[in-house]
Design a protein around this motif. Structure first.
Motif, short mmCIF file in Angstrom:
data_model
loop_
_atom_site.label_atom_id
_atom_site.label_comp_id
_atom_site.label_asym_id
_atom_site.label_seq_id
_atom_site.Cartn_x
_atom_site.Cartn_y
_atom_site.Cartn_z
N GLY A 44 -3.63 0.38 -15.13
CA GLY A 44 -4.26 1.67 -14.88
C GLY A 44 -3.45 2.56 -13.96
O GLY A 44 -3.91 3.65 -13.59
N ASP A 45 -2.24 2.13 -13.61
CA ASP A 45 -1.41 2.92 -12.67
C ASP A 45 -2.11 3.14 -11.33
O ASP A 45 -1.81 4.09 -10.60
CB ASP A 45 -1.01 4.28 -13.25
N TYR A 46 -3.09 2.28 -11.00
CA TYR A 46 -3.82 2.47 -9.74
C TYR A 46 -2.89 2.28 -8.55
O TYR A 46 -1.90 1.57 -8.63
CB TYR A 46 -5.01 1.49 -9.65
N LEU A 47 -3.21 2.92 -7.47
CA LEU A 47 -2.44 2.99 -6.23
C LEU A 47 -1.18 3.82 -6.44
O LEU A 47 -1.07 4.91 -5.90
CB LEU A 47 -2.12 1.60 -5.66
N LEU B 110 0.80 -1.22 0.00
CA LEU B 110 0.00 0.00 0.00
C LEU B 110 0.83 1.28 0.00
O LEU B 110 0.36 2.33 -0.42
CB LEU B 110 -0.98 0.00 1.19
N THR B 111 2.07 1.20 0.48
CA THR B 111 2.94 2.38 0.42
C THR B 111 4.25 2.01 -0.27
O THR B 111 4.64 0.84 -0.29
CB THR B 111 3.30 2.92 1.82
N ASN B 112 4.89 3.02 -0.80
CA ASN B 112 6.26 2.84 -1.32
C ASN B 112 7.19 3.48 -0.30
O ASN B 112 7.24 4.70 -0.18
CB ASN B 112 6.41 3.51 -2.68
N PRO B 113 7.91 2.65 0.46
CA PRO B 113 8.72 3.18 1.56
C PRO B 113 9.82 4.16 1.12
O PRO B 113 10.36 4.88 1.95
CB PRO B 113 9.32 1.94 2.21
N VAL B 114 10.12 4.20 -0.18
CA VAL B 114 11.12 5.16 -0.65
C VAL B 114 10.59 6.59 -0.49
O VAL B 114 11.33 7.51 -0.17
CB VAL B 114 11.49 4.90 -2.14
#
Lengths: 83, 219
Positions: free
Chosen positions: B55-58, A68-72
């Motif tokens: 779709g590049d979602y998230l 859900l997140t990109n830690p970078v």
């Protein structure tokens, strides 16, 4: 048991936030010259089944770090409530 | 000469045909690989082309990373196989952990579509054969999330290990150190925001991208 999780995803400190900067530059046009440090993130809400609130939190934190997140560039803060 | 290049198509990919065409014009063979297949069909190089995978979602590339083909791409990369990610493909490679850093929204929040001058920083990678550091190329960009960021530690590692492949001479999107493309430590995996496949003939405004793709085809 079912829990609701609210995940606040925010840009990491020290990482530029183009959305926030653009909004910050626009606000004075409406007279809000007193605004500083605008940062834009996102809110993810989901429901999760788990044995306890702690177990639910662990599941959601795992989702955050793996997907859900990109830690970078992002940090997450998680709030879990029983429903 | 690499004969067979696999060009990966996700739902939402839209540069696969340009890429296949560019490879063929330059003398290689190319075939499109579906993201849902876990086999790379014995191709000798992989391109992840531009577009909007899933779709590049998230986040751009965040969901593409879970497509079955990506596990095969990761093993192929680990074994030293040449992998090039262009634009959205670069975003996919960073999300998959095959390249360091991340790409966020452009400074100024504008979608950018223009011819851009880039300069070779390091040629110790699959795009650099036949080029020298300092060589300048005209290659178009076409992106909203091309603003390269990474931690200060990673940035200094990129610099000392010659992992910065290309830099913009006139930074259009706010990327740290004007970075337009980076590679992994061994130089076999490269990601770049500009589109070399759209600069393979003078009719397209520039043929400078051909040098990069020829190098890629010859490794």
């Amino acid at each position: 048991m079912r829990f609701e999780a609210k995940i606040e995803v925010s840009p990491r400190d020290g990482i530029a936030n183009p959305e926030g900067s653009t909004i910050e530059r626009a606000l004075p046009a409406l007279g809000f010259e007193m605004t500083h440090n605008v940062r834009v993130g996102k809110l993810i809400r989901l429901e999760v089944e788990a044995e306890s609130v702690d177990a639910a939190r662990l599941l959601v934190e795992d989702m955050c770090s793996r997907f859900l997140t990109n830690p970078v560039i992002e940090d997450a803060s998680v709030e879990v409530l029983e429903i | 000469m690499t004969r067979r290049v696999g060009v990966i198509r996700f739902p939402g990919t839209n540069c696969e045909f340009d890429t296949v065409d560019a490879v063929r014009v330059l003398g290689g063979e190319a075939e499109i690989l579906w993201h849902g297949d876990s086999s790379l069909k014995n191709v000798e190089a992989i391109v992840i082309p531009g577009g909007f995978a899933h779709g590049d979602y998230l986040r751009c590339g965040a969901i593409a990373r879970f497509s079955p083909v990506m596990e095969a791409v990761a093993s192929f990369a680990r074994e030293g196989g040449p992998v090039l990610g262009i634009c959205n493909g670069f975003q996919v490679l960073t999300e998959a952990g095959l390249l360091p850093g991340a790409l966020q929204k452009n400074v100024g929040m504008k979608f950018l579509c223009s011819m851009q001058q880039v300069e070779f920083v390091s040629t110790q990678n699959v795009l650099g054969k036949g080029s020298a550091a300092g060589d300048r190329l005209q290659i178009p960009i076409n992106h909203f999330e091309g603003n390269y960021v990474c931690s200060p530690e990673i940035l200094s590692r990129l610099e000392t290990q010659e992992q910065i492949v290309l830099r913009y001479t006139d930074n259009p999107n706010g990327s740290m150190k004007d970075i337009a493309g980076v590679c992994n430590e061994s130089g076999n995996v490269v990601g770049m925001m500009p589109h070399p496949e759209r600069a393979t003939s003078a009719l397209m405004g520039s043929s400078d991208g051909a040098a990069l793709l020829k190098s890629f085809l010859s490794t």
